[in-house]
Design an enzyme around this catalytic site. Structure first.
Site, PDB file in Angstrom:
ATOM      1  N   ARG A 100       0.828  -1.214   0.000  1.00  0.00           N
ATOM      2  CA  ARG A 100       0.000   0.000   0.000  1.00  0.00           C
ATOM      3  C   ARG A 100       0.861   1.263   0.000  1.00  0.00           C
ATOM      4  O   ARG A 100       0.458   2.292  -0.533  1.00  0.00           O
ATOM      5  CB  ARG A 100      -0.945  -0.009   1.196  1.00  0.00           C
ATOM      6  CG  ARG A 100      -2.075  -0.991   0.996  1.00  0.00           C
ATOM      7  CD  ARG A 100      -3.021  -1.039   2.161  1.00  0.00           C
ATOM      8  NE  ARG A 100      -4.177  -1.875   1.833  1.00  0.00           N
ATOM      9  CZ  ARG A 100      -5.105  -2.250   2.690  1.00  0.00           C
ATOM     10  NH1 ARG A 100      -5.023  -1.865   3.962  1.00  0.00           N
ATOM     11  NH2 ARG A 100      -6.118  -2.992   2.310  1.00  0.00           N
ATOM     12  N   GLY A 110      -6.444  -9.819   0.902  1.00  0.00           N
ATOM     13  CA  GLY A 110      -5.198 -10.073   1.627  1.00  0.00           C
ATOM     14  C   GLY A 110      -4.616 -11.462   1.397  1.00  0.00           C
ATOM     15  O   GLY A 110      -3.445 -11.612   1.038  1.00  0.00           O
ATOM     16  N   GLY A 136     -11.377  -5.523   1.971  1.00  0.00           N
ATOM     17  CA  GLY A 136     -12.832  -5.349   2.096  1.00  0.00           C
ATOM     18  C   GLY A 136     -13.443  -4.631   0.896  1.00  0.00           C
ATOM     19  O   GLY A 136     -14.519  -5.004   0.422  1.00  0.00           O
ATOM     20  N   LYS A 146     -15.072 -19.722   4.197  1.00  0.00           N
ATOM     21  CA  LYS A 146     -16.507 -19.850   4.446  1.00  0.00           C
ATOM     22  C   LYS A 146     -17.385 -19.258   3.360  1.00  0.00           C
ATOM     23  O   LYS A 146     -17.147 -18.145   2.901  1.00  0.00           O
ATOM     24  CB  LYS A 146     -16.841 -19.144   5.763  1.00  0.00           C
ATOM     25  CG  LYS A 146     -16.310 -19.876   6.975  1.00  0.00           C
ATOM     26  CD  LYS A 146     -16.755 -19.163   8.207  1.00  0.00           C
ATOM     27  CE  LYS A 146     -16.571 -20.038   9.432  1.00  0.00           C
ATOM     28  NZ  LYS A 146     -17.059 -19.366  10.628  1.00  0.00           N
TER      29      LYS A 146
END
Ligand code: 3PG
Length: 395
Positions: free
Chosen positions: A34, A352, A375, A195
Site C-alpha cells: 500500500r 489479503g 474489504g 466460508k
C-alpha cells in the site's frame, strides 16, 4: 477527475487520502504494497510543487487516541518508500495543522494523524470535513482500499473541496472495469477462502456475470456437501446447503458453469506436511479433512482458464499457508500468470490472502493487476456501490 485535470498546483495545499493501514510486526511494516501504491500520486503532486498533506487511518481506534495506533508508527517505512523526509503533524485540523503547513516549502510532504482518532471521521461529520478542508485547496483520494467506507476522509471531503482520483485509485478502477465492469468474455472467477457465509453476496453477484465460477477452499466443501457428497471432517457450513444449491441454480439459469473440485487432497491432521491422500471427492473418509483441490481438477481448471479472456481471483483454493496444501493455488496462479504474460488473459486479483498466495507462488508481478484492497475488493465483487468512488463522480 484525475490528476490530469489539475491546473497549476504550485504552492497549493493538497489533502491526499491514502491507505496506510499496513500489517506490522515488532514495530516493522511486513508488507509495504500500500505504501508503494501511493508513491506515484505523492511524487507527482510534490514534483508539481504542491504542499502534500497525507490523511489516513490506521487500525480501528474507534474515535479515541491510542498511541499504538498513531500513523506515526508507519512514518519511517513511508519515508523509506517515498525517499523524502515527511513531517508528522499530530492533528488533522485547526491551528497546529495551519502552522505546520505554514512552514512547509512547495513540494514538501506532511503526514497528519490517524483520522479515526476523531469520532467525526467514521460518522462522516460535515463539520469535521469543513475543519479539515480549511487547510487544503483540493482533495485527492488515492485510497481505493478504503473506498467502501463512507467516512469524512474517504467521502465527506469530496463534497467540500474540488476532488480528484489519485493514480492508484485510477489504476484500480481501470483494472476493475476491465475485470467485471466491461470485460472481454469468457470471464472466469476464482473464489476461495474458508466460508461461504462471508462470500454469499460475492457468489450471488458473480454467477450472474461470469461464464465460469471456480470455487475452492473450505467454501467448496459446503457446495460439495449440498450436492450430497460426504466431506468427512472438512470445514463445512452444513446449514447453508439450501443457500449453496440456490446459488448453483442461479448459475445454471444465467449460463454460468460452476467448477467444484472432483479430486481433493485430504488428511486427518491439520498441520504442515502430515500424511495425505489424493482421492476422488466421493472417497473422502469420515475422519478426513479436505485441505486442497486435487491435481486432476487443477489441470481441468487450467484448461478452463486457457479458454477465457478475463480472470478475477479472490481467495486461495486450499489451506495454502501449510505445505503441501498450497499446491493447487500455486499451480493455478502460475497458469494464470503464464496466460497473462502470453497476452491471452487479463488477470485481476485482490484480497489479503490472495495477494499473499500470489506472492507465495512468485507471480504477483505477472498478473495484469493486483489490488491493494481487501474489504473494498469484496464489496466491489458483491456489486455494491463504493461511497469513496461515487463521491469522486459527483461534482
Ligand atoms: C483495509 O485494510 O481493508 C482498509 O484500510 C479498510 O480498513 P477497515 O476495514 O478498518 O475500514
Amino acid at each position: 477527475r484525475t490528476l490530469d485535470d489539475l491546473g497549476d498546483i504550485k504552492g497549493k495545499r493538497a489533502l491526499v487520502r491514502v491507505d496506510l493501514n499496513v500489517p506490522m510486526a515488532d514495530g516493522r511494516v511486513t508488507d509495504d504494497m500500500r505504501l508503494r501504491a501511493l508513491l506515484p500520486t505523492v511524487l507527482e503532486l510534490s514534483n508539481k510543487g504542491a504542499k502534500v498533506l497525507l490523511l489516513a487511518h490506521f487500525g480501528r481506534p474507534k474515535g479515541a487516541k491510542h498511541s499504538e495506533m498513531s500513523v506515526s508508527m508507519v512514518l519511517d517505512a513511508l519515508q523509506e518508500v517515498v525517499g523524502r523526509e515527511i513531517m508528522f503533524v499530530p492533528e488533522i485540523a485547526g491551528d497546529v495543522v495551519r502552522q505546520s503547513v505554514g512552514i512547509l516549502a512547495d513540494g514538501d510532504i506532511a503526514l497528519l494523524e490517524n483520522t479515526r482518532f476523531w469520532p467525526g471521521e467514521e460518522k462522516n461529520d460535515p463539520e469535521l470535513a469543513k475543519a479539515v478542508a480549511e487547510n487544503g485547496d483540493f482533495y485527492v483520494n488515492d485510497a481505493f482500499s478504503a473506498a467502501h467506507r463512507a467516512h469524512m476522509s474517504t467521502e465527506g471531503l469530496a463534497h467540500v473541496l474540488p476532488a480528484y482520483a489519485g493514480r492508484s485509485m485510477e489504476a484500480e478502477l481501470k483494472a476493475l472495469e476491465a475485470a467485471l465492469g466491461n470485460p472481454e468474455h469468457p470471464v472466469a472467477a476464482v473464489v476461495g477462502g474458508a466460508k461461504v457465509s462471508t462470500k454469499l453476496d460475492v457468489l450471488n453477484n458473480l454467477v450472474k456475470q461470469v461464464d465460469h465460477l471456480i470455487i475452492g477452499g473450505g467454501m467448496a466443501n459446503t457446495f460439495l456437501a449440498a450436492r450430497g457428497i460426504d466431506v468427512g471432517k472438512s470445514l463445512c457450513e452444513h446449514d447453508l446447503a439450501d443457500t449453496a444449491n440456490a446459488i448453483l441454480e442461479t448459475a445454471d439459469a444465467s449460463g454460468c458453469t460452476v467448477h467444484l473440485p472432483y479430486d481433493v487432497v485430504t488428511s486427518v491432521e491439520f498441520r504442515s506436511n502430515p500424511p495425505i491422500r489424493t482421492v476422488n471427492v466421493h472417497e473422502v473418509a469420515k475422519d478426513e479433512m479436505i485441505l486442497d483441490v486435487g491435481p486432476a481438477a487443477v489441470e481441468a481448471l487450467a484448461d478452463v482458464l486457457k479458454t477465457c479472456k478475463t480472470l478475477v481471483w479472490n481467495g486461495p483454493l486450499g489451506a495454502f499457508e501449510m505445505e503441501p496444501f498450497d499446491k493447487a493455488t500455486v499451480a493455478l496462479a502460475k497458469t494464470a500468470a503464464a496466460l497473462t504474460k502470453e497476452g491471452s488473459l487479463i488477470s485481476v486479483a485482490g484480497g489479503g490472502d490472495t495477494v499473499a498466495a500470489l506472492a507465495h507462488a512468485g507471480v504477483s508481478n505477472d498478473f495484469t493487476f493486483v489490488s491493494t484492497a481487501g474489504g473494498a475488493f469484496l464489496e466491489w465483487m458483491e456489486g455494491k456501490p463504493l461511497p469513496g468512488v461515487d463521491a469522486l463522480q459527483t461534482d
